[in-house]
Design a protein around this motif. Structure first.
Motif, PDB file in Angstrom:
ATOM      1  N   VAL A 131      -3.627   7.388   2.850  1.00 29.51           N
ATOM      2  CA  VAL A 131      -4.589   6.310   2.597  1.00 29.51           C
ATOM      3  C   VAL A 131      -5.078   5.733   3.920  1.00 29.51           C
ATOM      4  CG1 VAL A 131      -4.819   3.956   1.688  1.00 29.51           C
ATOM      5  CG2 VAL A 131      -3.737   5.727   0.296  1.00 29.51           C
ATOM      6  N   ALA A 132      -4.148   5.495   4.845  1.00 32.31           N
ATOM      7  CA  ALA A 132      -4.522   4.952   6.155  1.00 32.31           C
ATOM      8  C   ALA A 132      -5.456   5.895   6.904  1.00 32.31           C
ATOM      9  CB  ALA A 132      -3.268   4.671   6.974  1.00 32.31           C
ATOM     10  N   ALA A 150     -16.135   2.647   1.976  1.00 30.37           N
ATOM     11  CA  ALA A 150     -15.741   3.052   0.623  1.00 30.37           C
ATOM     12  C   ALA A 150     -14.229   2.907   0.426  1.00 30.37           C
ATOM     13  CB  ALA A 150     -16.164   4.500   0.385  1.00 30.37           C
ATOM     14  N   PRO A 151     -13.766   2.854  -0.818  1.00 28.91           N
ATOM     15  CA  PRO A 151     -12.329   2.695  -1.083  1.00 28.91           C
ATOM     16  C   PRO A 151     -11.520   3.876  -0.557  1.00 28.91           C
ATOM     17  CG  PRO A 151     -13.627   2.252  -3.052  1.00 28.91           C
ATOM     18  CD  PRO A 151     -14.556   2.868  -2.061  1.00 28.91           C
ATOM     19  N   TYR A 286       2.831  -1.410  -0.003  1.00 31.02           N
ATOM     20  CA  TYR A 286       1.507  -1.210  -0.608  1.00 31.02           C
ATOM     21  C   TYR A 286       0.614  -2.422  -0.351  1.00 31.02           C
ATOM     22  CZ  TYR A 286       2.408   3.105  -3.242  1.00 31.02           C
ATOM     23  OH  TYR A 286       2.652   4.406  -3.605  1.00 31.02           O
ATOM     24  N   ALA A 287       1.186  -3.628  -0.471  1.00 32.41           N
ATOM     25  CA  ALA A 287       0.406  -4.843  -0.226  1.00 32.41           C
ATOM     26  C   ALA A 287      -0.079  -4.897   1.217  1.00 32.41           C
ATOM     27  CB  ALA A 287       1.255  -6.072  -0.554  1.00 32.41           C
ATOM     28  N   ALA A 288       0.771  -4.498   2.154  1.00 30.04           N
ATOM     29  CA  ALA A 288       0.368  -4.472   3.565  1.00 30.04           C
ATOM     30  C   ALA A 288      -0.744  -3.452   3.787  1.00 30.04           C
ATOM     31  CB  ALA A 288       1.579  -4.144   4.442  1.00 30.04           C
ATOM     32  N   MET A 289      -0.691  -2.316   3.070  1.00 31.36           N
ATOM     33  CA  MET A 289      -1.733  -1.304   3.215  1.00 31.36           C
ATOM     34  C   MET A 289      -3.058  -1.798   2.644  1.00 31.36           C
ATOM     35  SD  MET A 289      -2.482   1.566   4.537  1.00 31.36           S
ATOM     36  CE  MET A 289      -0.833   2.173   4.953  1.00 31.36           C
ATOM     37  N   GLU A 290      -3.007  -2.630   1.606  1.00 34.05           N
ATOM     38  CA  GLU A 290      -4.238  -3.219   1.083  1.00 34.05           C
ATOM     39  C   GLU A 290      -4.977  -3.994   2.176  1.00 34.05           C
ATOM     40  OE1 GLU A 290      -3.632  -4.168  -3.644  1.00 34.05           O
ATOM     41  OE2 GLU A 290      -2.818  -5.607  -2.198  1.00 34.05           O
ATOM     42  N   THR A 292      -4.706  -3.480   5.424  1.00 33.32           N
ATOM     43  CA  THR A 292      -5.166  -2.518   6.432  1.00 33.32           C
ATOM     44  C   THR A 292      -6.469  -1.849   6.019  1.00 33.32           C
ATOM     45  OG1 THR A 292      -2.901  -2.080   7.173  1.00 33.32           O
ATOM     46  CG2 THR A 292      -4.560  -0.405   7.681  1.00 33.32           C
ATOM     47  N   VAL A 293      -6.562  -1.441   4.748  1.00 29.39           N
ATOM     48  CA  VAL A 293      -7.719  -0.659   4.304  1.00 29.39           C
ATOM     49  C   VAL A 293      -8.770  -1.524   3.594  1.00 29.39           C
ATOM     50  CG1 VAL A 293      -6.301   1.407   4.129  1.00 29.39           C
ATOM     51  CG2 VAL A 293      -6.707   0.027   2.082  1.00 29.39           C
ATOM     52  N   GLU A 294      -8.536  -2.812   3.539  1.00 27.97           N
ATOM     53  CA  GLU A 294      -9.532  -3.768   3.042  1.00 27.97           C
ATOM     54  C   GLU A 294      -9.937  -3.539   1.584  1.00 27.97           C
ATOM     55  OE1 GLU A 294     -12.227  -4.937   6.733  1.00 27.97           O
ATOM     56  OE2 GLU A 294     -12.247  -2.753   6.444  1.00 27.97           O
ATOM     57  N   ARG A 295      -9.052  -3.002   0.804  1.00 28.36           N
ATOM     58  CA  ARG A 295      -9.313  -2.790  -0.617  1.00 28.36           C
ATOM     59  C   ARG A 295      -8.023  -2.954  -1.407  1.00 28.36           C
ATOM     60  NH1 ARG A 295     -14.190  -0.589  -2.751  1.00 28.36           N
ATOM     61  NH2 ARG A 295     -15.787  -1.033  -1.181  1.00 28.36           N
ATOM     62  N   ASP A 296      -8.165  -3.379  -2.673  1.00 26.80           N
ATOM     63  CA  ASP A 296      -7.010  -3.510  -3.551  1.00 26.80           C
ATOM     64  C   ASP A 296      -6.508  -2.139  -3.984  1.00 26.80           C
ATOM     65  OD1 ASP A 296      -7.259  -6.226  -3.400  1.00 26.80           O
ATOM     66  OD2 ASP A 296      -8.242  -6.462  -5.351  1.00 26.80           O
ATOM     67  N   PHE A 297      -5.218  -2.088  -4.262  1.00 22.13           N
ATOM     68  CA  PHE A 297      -4.548  -0.865  -4.712  1.00 22.13           C
ATOM     69  C   PHE A 297      -5.214  -0.306  -5.970  1.00 22.13           C
ATOM     70  CE2 PHE A 297      -1.156   0.081  -7.940  1.00 22.13           C
ATOM     71  CZ  PHE A 297      -0.916   1.397  -7.586  1.00 22.13           C
ATOM     72  N   LYS A 298      -5.439  -1.152  -6.957  1.00 20.71           N
ATOM     73  CA  LYS A 298      -6.155  -0.767  -8.177  1.00 20.71           C
ATOM     74  C   LYS A 298      -7.396  -1.641  -8.291  1.00 20.71           C
ATOM     75  CE  LYS A 298      -3.760  -0.374 -12.036  1.00 20.71           C
ATOM     76  NZ  LYS A 298      -3.909   1.013 -12.566  1.00 20.71           N
TER      77      LYS A 298
END
Length: 348
Positions: A131-132, A150-151, A286-290, A292-298
């Motif tokens: 994802v990163a 984009a997501p 997962y929350a930390a990655m949200e 980083t990537v500026e988008r919600d997991f779902k």
């Protein structure tokens, strides 16, 4: 002995990160040339015929209940017709995003069923690292084109997690199995068995129980996809697990409705909240990655919200381990479950 195989990056088993995203249409695909020897339709849909025609019977084992029941069912059919030597069980290891003990459970189930060969395959990098990396590519693309980023997360319309972490590495194994049967001097016939059921989703309801996998086939191998449990009910799945006497993953007793990836983007809200209660440290990653990537997991449901809901439930009362066999008993009854657990204990 199991063989652990990293994913290759050869022309037959590409592991490149997809740039497909929810906000943009998929890029135009080049028309893939399929070898003229690959048939349009399977020669038979009869289970006995499929097993007899195959050179390899490849059982995809995620560790979940459906693939477990499929494995026990097909192994029984193969053994009854003297074809067990063709069976290979493969588990696509998802690293620590899958439930603890999943790979070892898949191995144990296979050993109890007397499967002659068990393989583990792995892609390079787990879901979060991909994802990163995907985000970096998507951000560069967005800057170059003057568009929003984009997501980076997978979704129901961009299931690159399945293709990258499961399908790709398993096709690498198909390549190796094909090379092992060069003595046939014809395309190797691989029967690829999946534990997908029509009742799981509208999409799976539309899938054919038996079909030629033209994208996985070529001049060296012909791959037929078989979904032996396509028309099975959930009760039939649990009945087959009880019959087989093989253990299932304890996450089902805790209340999970599906297995493999702990935080599946296709999972229902109840599943991901329960997973956050059972695996709070991984939920925090997962929350930390949200961030980083500026988008919600779902879409419409962030991991931060999931963690908050899990915390609220924990405040009402901590989770307690359910009795063994809780998930099975709901479908096959207490008597059958009690007999199953007794057989498990005797086999231990």
């Amino acid at each position: 002995m199991p063989v652990i195989t990293p994913a290759s990056t050869g022309p037959d088993d590409t592991q490149q990160l997809s740039l497909f995203c929810d906000d943009d249409p998929p890029p135009a695909k080049r028309r893939r040339r399929v070898h003229p020897s690959v048939p349009d339709e399977p020669t038979t849909t009869d289970p006995a015929g499929l097993i007899a025609e195959a050179d390899w019977i490849l059982l995809n084992s995620s560790g979940g209940k459906d693939s477990q029941a499929m494995k026990a069912h097909v192994v029984g059919l193969a053994a009854a017709t003297g074809q067990l030597h063709k069976v290979v069980v493969v588990h696509a290891d998802l690293s620590d995003i899958e439930w603890e003990g999943t790979a070892s459970l898949a191995r144990q189930q296979s050993a109890m069923l007397d499967v002659p060969r068990f393989e583990i395959v792995r892609a390079q990098g787990d879901l979060l690292s991909r994802v990163a990396a995907r985000y970096v590519k998507l951000k560069a693309k967005a800057l170059a084109e003057g568009k929003p980023v984009a997501p980076a997360w997978p979704s129901s319309s961009a299931r690159w997690c399945t293709s990258d972490l499961k399908r790709g590495p398993i096709r690498t194994l198909m390549t190796r199995l094909t090379d092992e049967r060069q003595d046939l001097r014809r395309p190797v016939r691989i029967l690829n068995c999946l534990g997908q059921r029509a009742a799981e989703s509208p999409h799976r309801r539309k899938l054919a129980p038996v079909e030629i996998d033209r994208s996985a086939s070529n001049g060296k191998r012909h791959v037929t996809t078989w979904r032996p449990l396509h028309h099975w009910s959930e009760a039939a799945v649990w009945a087959e697990i009880a019959r087989s006497g093989c253990p299932y993953h304890e996450a089902y007793d805790w209340g999970m409705s599906r297995l493999s990836c702990s935080f599946c983007v296709l999972g229902c809200e109840a599943d991901v909240v329960l997973a956050a209660r059972l695996r709070p440290d991984k939920a925090a990653e997962y929350a930390a990655m949200e961030v980083t990537v500026e988008r919600d997991f779902k879409q419409g449901l962030s991991m931060r919200e999931i963690i908050a809901r899990a915390a609220a439930l924990d405040a009402e009362g901590s989770l307690t381990r359910p009795p063994r066999g809780t998930a099975m008993a709901r479908f096959v009854g207490k008597a059958v479950t009690r007999d199953y657990l007794q057989r498990l204990d005797l086999a231990a």
